[in-house]
Design an enzyme around this catalytic site. Structure first.
Site, PDB file in Angstrom:
ATOM      1  N   HIS A  52       0.848  -1.207   0.000  1.00 57.57           N
ATOM      2  CA  HIS A  52       0.000   0.000   0.000  1.00 57.57           C
ATOM      3  C   HIS A  52       0.869   1.237   0.000  1.00 57.57           C
ATOM      4  CE1 HIS A  52       0.794  -0.475   4.289  1.00 57.57           C
ATOM      5  NE2 HIS A  52       0.283   0.722   4.549  1.00 57.57           N
ATOM      6  N   HIS A  54       1.462   3.989   1.865  1.00 62.79           N
ATOM      7  CA  HIS A  54       1.984   4.801   2.967  1.00 62.79           C
ATOM      8  C   HIS A  54       3.508   4.954   2.876  1.00 62.79           C
ATOM      9  CE1 HIS A  54      -1.806   4.138   5.628  1.00 62.79           C
ATOM     10  NE2 HIS A  54      -1.939   5.136   4.785  1.00 62.79           N
ATOM     11  N   ASP A  56       5.952   4.958   4.943  1.00 66.08           N
ATOM     12  CA  ASP A  56       6.869   4.022   5.606  1.00 66.08           C
ATOM     13  C   ASP A  56       6.922   2.671   4.883  1.00 66.08           C
ATOM     14  OD1 ASP A  56       4.151   3.715   6.638  1.00 66.08           O
ATOM     15  OD2 ASP A  56       4.970   2.336   8.145  1.00 66.08           O
ATOM     16  N   HIS A  57       6.187   2.549   3.772  1.00 70.04           N
ATOM     17  CA  HIS A  57       6.220   1.324   2.961  1.00 70.04           C
ATOM     18  C   HIS A  57       6.811   1.543   1.570  1.00 70.04           C
ATOM     19  CE1 HIS A  57       3.631  -1.079   5.782  1.00 70.04           C
ATOM     20  NE2 HIS A  57       3.510   0.147   6.240  1.00 70.04           N
ATOM     21  N   HIS A 108      -7.390  -0.789   5.625  1.00 72.60           N
ATOM     22  CA  HIS A 108      -6.352   0.130   6.113  1.00 72.60           C
ATOM     23  C   HIS A 108      -6.172   1.252   5.086  1.00 72.60           C
ATOM     24  CE1 HIS A 108      -2.688   1.483   8.094  1.00 72.60           C
ATOM     25  NE2 HIS A 108      -2.010   1.314   6.971  1.00 72.60           N
ATOM     26  N   ASP A 130      -0.063  -3.757   6.326  1.00 73.96           N
ATOM     27  CA  ASP A 130      -0.684  -3.206   7.538  1.00 73.96           C
ATOM     28  C   ASP A 130      -2.137  -3.648   7.670  1.00 73.96           C
ATOM     29  OD1 ASP A 130       1.685  -1.939   8.028  1.00 73.96           O
ATOM     30  OD2 ASP A 130       0.941   0.102   7.712  1.00 73.96           O
ATOM     31  N   HIS A 168       4.809  -4.494  10.789  1.00 74.44           N
ATOM     32  CA  HIS A 168       5.202  -3.780  12.019  1.00 74.44           C
ATOM     33  C   HIS A 168       5.327  -4.737  13.202  1.00 74.44           C
ATOM     34  CE1 HIS A 168       4.724   0.418  10.598  1.00 74.44           C
ATOM     35  NE2 HIS A 168       3.780  -0.086   9.804  1.00 74.44           N
TER      36      HIS A 168
HETATM   37 ZN   LIG Z   1       2.974   0.818   8.118  1.00 74.13          ZN
HETATM   38 ZN   LIG Z   2       0.017   1.773   6.435  1.00 67.45          ZN
END
Ligand SMILES: [Zn+2]
Ligand SMILES: [Zn+2]
Length: 256
Positions: A52, A54, A56-57, A108, A130, A168
């Site tokens: 996805h 985001h 941090d990905h 998410h 996530d 995570h």
């Molecule tokens: Zn994440």
């Molecule tokens: Zn995420």
């Protein structure tokens, strides 16, 4: 194939799968920790799988593509740093000789996908980003409780021994909440004790397994009387399973 969780930021895992020569990485929020492992182990990065959009990905996608020429796969419906090959549920991919089935798991984010490798030895695995965490699930930023419940149901239906590679290390805080929901779940209490131990030794609590998650993860257990009764003590109006799931997610959002 060897599976390595590369820690990044505070609690992310960037999953690396390799055969000793070639590698793929999932959700590289940062490039540097991946490059360090590639270099240390003499691996060539061939592919990047993104679940996805985001930051941090995907934060390391451009740098890794530039440095290695790796092919990027990501959810067709999301804004991933391009160029990338758009994927959607039902599709089959062959990456490094491994067959991956793409699953649509919105909730998410609206276009979140998971990558399930059914034939992998010693057991199947799923990169679920996530959506599903050990003992918990992702927050609902772009989807509805009904969508997330359905997505988690698809993941819960994977084979028992499927390794759950989530993005995570949230397990201890998830399990503290899970115990508040199901204080009498002995599988849960036993697993919590194991995870406390692992974290004290600096070890990851993941990959988990689908069969274990079905026994300990309250978000996969919203059909059970014990979970429903517990949720209704907080939110008496929760009737249907979707309402129970929504109330459970809300309870977790405010749980300290
Ligand atoms: Zn994440
Ligand atoms: Zn995420």
């Amino acid at each position: 194939m060897n599976l390595i969780p590369i820690p990044a930021f505070d609690d992310n895992y960037l999953w690396l799968l390799h055969d000793g020569v070639q590698a793929l990485v999932v959700d590289p929020g940062a490039a540097e920790p991946v490059q360090q492992v590639l270099q240390a182990q003499g691996l060539t990065l061939k592919a990047i799988l993104v679940t996805h959009h985001h930051a941090d990905h995907v934060g390391g996608v451009d740098a890794l593509r530039q440095a290695t020429g790796a092919v990027v796969y990501g959810p067709e419906a999301e804004d991933i740093p391009g160029p990338f090959i758009g994927c959607q549920g039902g599709q089959s991919l062959d990456v490094l000789g491994v067959r991956f089935q793409v699953m649509d798991v919105p909730g998410h984010t609206a276009g979140h996908v998971a990558y399930f490798a059914p034939d992998l030895k010693p057991s199947p695995l799923v990169f679920c980003g996530d959506t599903l965490f050990s003992g918990g699930c992702g927050r609902l930023f772009e989807g509805t409780p009904a969508q997330m419940l359905d997505s988690l149901g698809q993941l819960a239906a994977l084979p028992d021994d499927t390794r759950v590679c989530c993005a995570h290390e949230y397990t201890l805080s998830n399990l503290r909440f899970a115990v508040a929901v199901e204080p009498n779940n002995t599988d849960l209490l036993a697993h919590q004790a194991r995870c406390v131990d692992w974290r004290q030794q600096g070890l990851p609590t993941v990959p988990s397994a689908i069969e274990l998650e079905r026994r300990i993860n309250p978000f996969l257990r919203t059909r059970l009387d014990a979970v429903q009764a517990s949720v209704r003590q907080h939110t008496p109006s929760a009737r249907t399973e979707v309402e129970v799931f929504a109330a459970l997610r809300e309870w977790k959002n405010n749980f300290r």
